[in-house]
Write a protein that holds these residues in place. Structure first.
Motif, PDB file in Angstrom:
ATOM      1  N   HIS A 125      -3.492  20.828  -2.401  1.00 26.61           N
ATOM      2  CA  HIS A 125      -4.520  21.621  -1.719  1.00 26.61           C
ATOM      3  C   HIS A 125      -5.886  21.416  -2.349  1.00 26.61           C
ATOM      4  CE1 HIS A 125      -6.595  25.673  -1.187  1.00 26.61           C
ATOM      5  NE2 HIS A 125      -6.631  25.082  -0.005  1.00 26.61           N
ATOM      6  N   ALA A 169       1.539  23.197   5.605  1.00 25.70           N
ATOM      7  CA  ALA A 169       2.229  22.046   5.007  1.00 25.70           C
ATOM      8  C   ALA A 169       3.738  22.184   5.181  1.00 25.70           C
ATOM      9  CB  ALA A 169       1.866  21.926   3.526  1.00 25.70           C
ATOM     10  N   TRP A 212       2.727  16.924   2.937  1.00 26.93           N
ATOM     11  CA  TRP A 212       1.296  16.609   2.902  1.00 26.93           C
ATOM     12  C   TRP A 212       1.141  15.153   2.515  1.00 26.93           C
ATOM     13  CZ3 TRP A 212      -1.414  14.769  -1.339  1.00 26.93           C
ATOM     14  CH2 TRP A 212      -2.814  14.756  -1.237  1.00 26.93           C
TER      15      TRP A 212
END
Lengths: 240, 744
Positions: free
Chosen positions: B519, B538, B544
């Motif tokens: 992130h 996600a 991701w």
């Protein structure tokens, strides 16, 4: 919880004419069996134990056949996935004494399990060996029953079964919808196939991928001389 | 008007008759349809389904799992996930049956008497207390944690626990990739396994790697293969160099049989020809010559190696020129599988992968695509050489406690190493397996773990898609049995023992900690202002990935393929005349998945055999030995060990080869695996690959002896290998020169 949400739908209204079909590109197939296991999982096909193989009574709606040609070192092995061809002139249909197998209005050769009385005439008449008969009551170990797909009937002993092109998925996708975009859903085998050997769609939709591929220059139908007019088209394997 | 009863009956009768008569003039279509207008069973909707994204760390595939009423119903590929793009392999579907397997260990178990006797059930509080007491009593250095190779959050937890407590962590896999890793590091200077841009290649030559069947990441490679053959570009050409006809060899345009262990020398000879002809534009010969000219590899001119390789000189020249032909560009060379499983495996693979430098295919579209260096902790597989040392430590009493999770040492190490004897010398063996495999059956305590659909985790798939990718694994259903995730057990132990530096209190926290790092980059497939939003999205997408995070490091090409030694075989060629060519079973792998009934029942693609072991022999060779289809033969290695299995007469098997699949021969591992077929590891020599110490699993020689028994092979095609009927073929061939016809 069991619900029948659209029992009050207009049953007299005929849906738009579709003709579900499939194209199998033999030049992409690697014989990996992903389609086979996906079909088994989706359609509650009983586990084929060792005795099923010994007795030649393997239950499978799609199988990958392998054919040898030649001997070492000039040898070839070729794969072909085979399933119900959903023939327009299906040899299995006219011989069923109880109309358990019939052609529906969407191009599918359909099996109604609770009509079937197990004469096996249809299997005798199928040149593709696409039909499997339930010689035994299907049995799963208790815990494995949790994985069964609630959308698909578990067939009982004495009943014939075969590929439905995942009719449960077709119904879910098309219920109440006249236009379903090409490629929005697919039978389990098509969805899994890593090489995209299998393509599914409406053969009446001239803009669909399956229509385009079925008119490829490599197209042919298996055992064409029998005049069964399958809804499954094969594309020839390419070799030197 | 008053209506009498008589009048009413008259009119009603007339109306009814009229309705029937007039309606009969035009019967509506739907009334003559055979199809029942009632709701068919397929129309019934039983509850609402939800799809949860997760990953299968063992396969590196992103999945969507259909869940209804709290039960997982179907595993499908996650269309978003870069590795498999909505597709899945045959093994992945088995996750469902692992979850609901009737023979799962239902709760913690401990021996009634120490080390012997039956198990008794216990609760988790007692199980965890037992483990804690064991760890408190043990000298930390005497504790060994054994797992399969790990990536992602669980690797971090195992490493953190091992470091903080003072134990050692060791990875185990029956068939490792150490020679491949060494070759990739030497040839390309890369630490991560590369991706192969199959879909954009025009020409592929593969040495020993069944990359469309069982090797490394077959689902990903098959996705590329479909496009390679019939995508939007010209049809690609595939050449497979291999000692057994695998499914990859079967679909190749050419299958080239070479003598076992000579794959590297063939690659060297090809390089010689290409360099002599002139290195193609964009390529370099430094990997072979180091800039010192063709004389550096003069020993590998085609005429010098043709005899050993088993190919005519002209054929070698033809292969080399086809690979370097500019009209075939981009061309790609892949190596692995049996080519890396001889004593000279790493050298073989270096010679193969260096071909990519010759044609400029390193880190180029259509070639070998580098992946960014692995991030985070890993538990890599020890080599066989290192495992021999570990077994010695067990025998000497240096290892007193072994914590073993899903690493079946007693099945997957060559039997001549007597892993059972070594493990029997360890004071306390604690297993965390969900199933009673051979190694778990030798444990004193079993604290059963979750199956992959029940637990938190993460994965950095290897090979990646060419850029940084993290897959997030989440429980898609609640635990089905009274089990606990292995990572959670270690984290709880860490907390109870007061260890510092653990990555969280639970596996979920450990995964979230990884996700926080993703992130913070502010890049990639999921971006969100807050971490909680990022986490939610996600998880929904299954992970991701950041297409901009590609491999940065490229190193100068070094001379890494100067020579390839001859392979050493284990067993005298006169007494043991057959090369034993083992291969991974399509669905069962090297025996890790033999407990899954669906996977047992999947026919082998080449032989169509299921549920069994078999020995593939050349039909002419078998005829000379008076061996018929389904005769049981004795396969005996020079270490005096033998297995028995029925024969499959395979027309593609070379005359001096006996090919046998891995996967069967379990003594334990559920009712679906135990007592079925033969375990190839029972007879394999424990010889090593020279550079890495990995098991040289393709280097054993055997002799074949007919027994007086026959055994019916459970196969889809029946007792006789299937060939097409001349008058009713079902496979048609389009010749690439324009011809067409049936294959006979």
């Amino acid at each position: 919880m069991v619900t029948t949400p659209d029992l009050d739908r207009d049953l007299t209204k005929r849906p738009r004419e579709r003709s579900w079909g499939m194209v199998v590109d033999l030049d992409r197939c690697t014989g990996c069996q992903a389609c086979v296991i996906a079909c088994v999982a989706e359609n509650n096909i009983p586990i084929n134990d060792e005795s099923h193989y010994h007795e030649g009574r393997v239950m499978s709606w799609i199988r990958v056949e392998r054919y040898w040609e030649g001997e070492f070192p000039n040898v070839k092995a070729r794969f072909i996935p085979l399933m119900c061809q959903h023939c327009e002139n299906a040899p299995c249909e006219p011989v069923c004494p109880v109309y358990a197998t019939y052609h529906n209005n969407e191009g599918l050769n359909v099996q109604v399990y609770n009509r079937c009385v197990g004469t096996r005439y249809c299997a005798n008449n199928c040149p593709y060996h696409a039909r499997s008969f339930n010689y035994w009551e299907p049995v799963w170990p208790e815990d494995l029953r949790h994985q069964l797909n609630p959308d698909v009937t578990v067939r009982s002993r004495g009943v014939m079964e075969k590929c439905t092109m995942c009719v449960q998925r077709i119904r879910r996708a098309t219920r109440g919808r006249d236009d379903v975009p090409d490629g929005e859903f697919a039978p389990a085998c098509v969805q899994a196939c890593p090489t995209q050997t299998l393509t599914f769609g409406d053969l009446n939709d001239k803009s669909s991928r399956v229509y385009e591929l079925s008119h490829d220059e490599r197209n042919y139908t298996v055992l064409k001389s029998l005049g069964t007019a399958p809804n499954v088209t094969y594309l020839k394997k390419v070799e030197d | 008007m008053a209506l009498t009863r008589r009048q009413f009956l008259k009119w009603a009768g007339a109306t009814g008759v009229g309705a029937v008569v007039f309606n009969g003039c035009s019967v509506p279509d739907e009334e003559i349809r055979v199809q029942s207008p009632l709701e068919l069973p397929e129309d019934l909707v039983t509850g609402r389904d939800n799809y949860y994204a997760t990953v299968s760390p063992a396969d590196g595939e992103g999945l969507l799992v259909r869940v209804m009423e709290g039960r997982a119903k179907k595993v499908e590929g996650n269309p978003d996930y870069p590795i498999n793009g909505g597709k899945h392999g045959v093994r992945t579907e088995g996750l469902l049956q692992a979850l609901y397997h009737p023979d799962r260990i239902a709760q913690p178990l401990t021996r009634i008497a120490p080390k012997v006797g039956p198990f008794r059930r216990m609760g988790w509080p007692e199980g965890l207390e037992t483990l804690k007491a064991t760890l408190e009593a043990a000298e930390p250095g005497s504790v060994l944690i054994v797992t399969p190779p790990l990536r992602g959050a669980l690797a971090g937890v195992v490493r953190s626990f091992a470091n903080a407590y003072g134990a050692r962590a060791a990875g185990f896999e029956p068939i490792g990739q150490a020679p491949l890793r060494r070759a990739v590091a030497d040839v390309f200077g890369q630490q991560a396994l590369p991706d192969f841009d199959i879909s954009r290649a025009n020409y592929i030559i593969s040495f020993g790697a069944d990359f469309l069947g069982t090797w490394v990441a077959p689902t990903r490679f098959m996705r590329g293969y479909g496009e390679f053959r019939q995508g939007h570009r010209a049809r690609g050409r595939l050449v497979q160099v291999e000692t057994r006809m695998s499914p990859t060899a079967a679909v190749a345009d050419e299958w080239v049989y070479v003598n076992p262990g000579t794959e590297g020398r063939l690659a060297m000879a090809m390089a010689y020809v290409i360099i002599e002809d002139g290195v193609p534009p964009g390529g370099t010969d430094r990997a072979y010559t180091g800039g010192g000219g063709l004389g550096q590899i003069a020993d590998y001119r085609p005429g010098a190696v043709a005899g050993a390789v088993g190919l005519p000189v002209e054929r070698i020249v033809e292969l080399a020129r086809a690979f370097a032909d500019s009209s075939h560009s981009p061309a790609l060379a892949i190596g692995g599988g049996s080519a890396g499983a001889y004593s000279n495996g790493a050298a073989n693979l270096r010679a193969v992968y260096a071909l990519n430098h010759l044609v400029g295919a390193a880190n180029r579209p259509g070639g070998v695509i580098y992946n960014p260096a692995p991030e985070g902790d890993r538990v890599d597989s020890l080599s066989l050489r290192e495992w021999k040392d570990e077994l010695e430590r067990m025998r000497s009493g240096e290892v007193k406690v072994a914590l073993i999770k899903d690493a079946n040492l007693l099945y997957g190490l060559p039997a001549e190493l007597d892993a059972a004897g070594a493990l029997g010398n360890v004071e306390t063996v604690v297993s965390f397996s969900a199933f009673l495999d051979e190694t778990a059956a030798a444990a004193a305590v079993i604290l059963p773990g979750h199956t992959p659909l029940e637990e938190w985790g993460s994965d950095a798939p290897e090979p990646g898609p060419g850029y940084r990718t993290a897959g997030y694994q989440q429980p898609v259903v609640r635990r089905f049995r009274d089990t606990m995730a292995f990572g959670d057990v270690l984290l709880q132990m860490g907390a109870q023992l007061g260890l510092e530096g653990m990555p969280g209190a639970t596996m979920r926290e450990a995964v979230r900690a990884e996700a926080r790092a993703a992130h913070k980059t502010g890049r990639g497939s999921v971006r969100a202002p807050t971490f909680e939003e990022f986490w939610k999205r996600a998880l929904e997408r299954g992970g991701w990935w950041d297409a901009s995070a590609v491999a940065r490091s490229t190193s100068p090409v070094r001379q890494v393929a100067k020579s390839v030694a001859a392979p050493a075989f284990f067993g005298d060629a006169r007494r043991y005349p057959f090369h034993l060519v083992p291969f991974e079973a399509n669905a069962l792998g090297a025996g890790q998945l033999s407990h899954v009934p669906w996977l047992q029942s999947m026919p082998d693609p080449m032989t169509t055999v299921a549920w069994s072991s078999w020995v593939e022999l050349n039909p002419q060779t078998a005829k000379r030995m008076d061996i018929a289809q389904q005769d049981v033969v004795l396969v005996e290695a020079s270490n005096g060990r033998f297995i028995r299995a029925p024969v499959y007469l395979n027309p593609a098997t070379p005359p001096d080869v006996a090919a046998v699949p891995f996967g069967q021969g379990h003594a334990q591992f559920t009712s679906f695996a135990a007592g079925r077929g033969a375990n190839l590891f029972d007879i394999l020599s424990s010889g090593e690959e020279r550079d890495t110490g990995a098991l040289a699993w393709a280097g054993t020689r055997v002799r074949i002896t007919k027994t007086n028994r026959r055994a019916k092979l459970p196969s889809l095609e029946g007792p006789d290998p299937a060939v097409q009927l001349a008058d009713q073929p079902i496979i048609y061939i389009q010749r690439s020169n324009g011809g067409s016809g049936a294959a006979h």
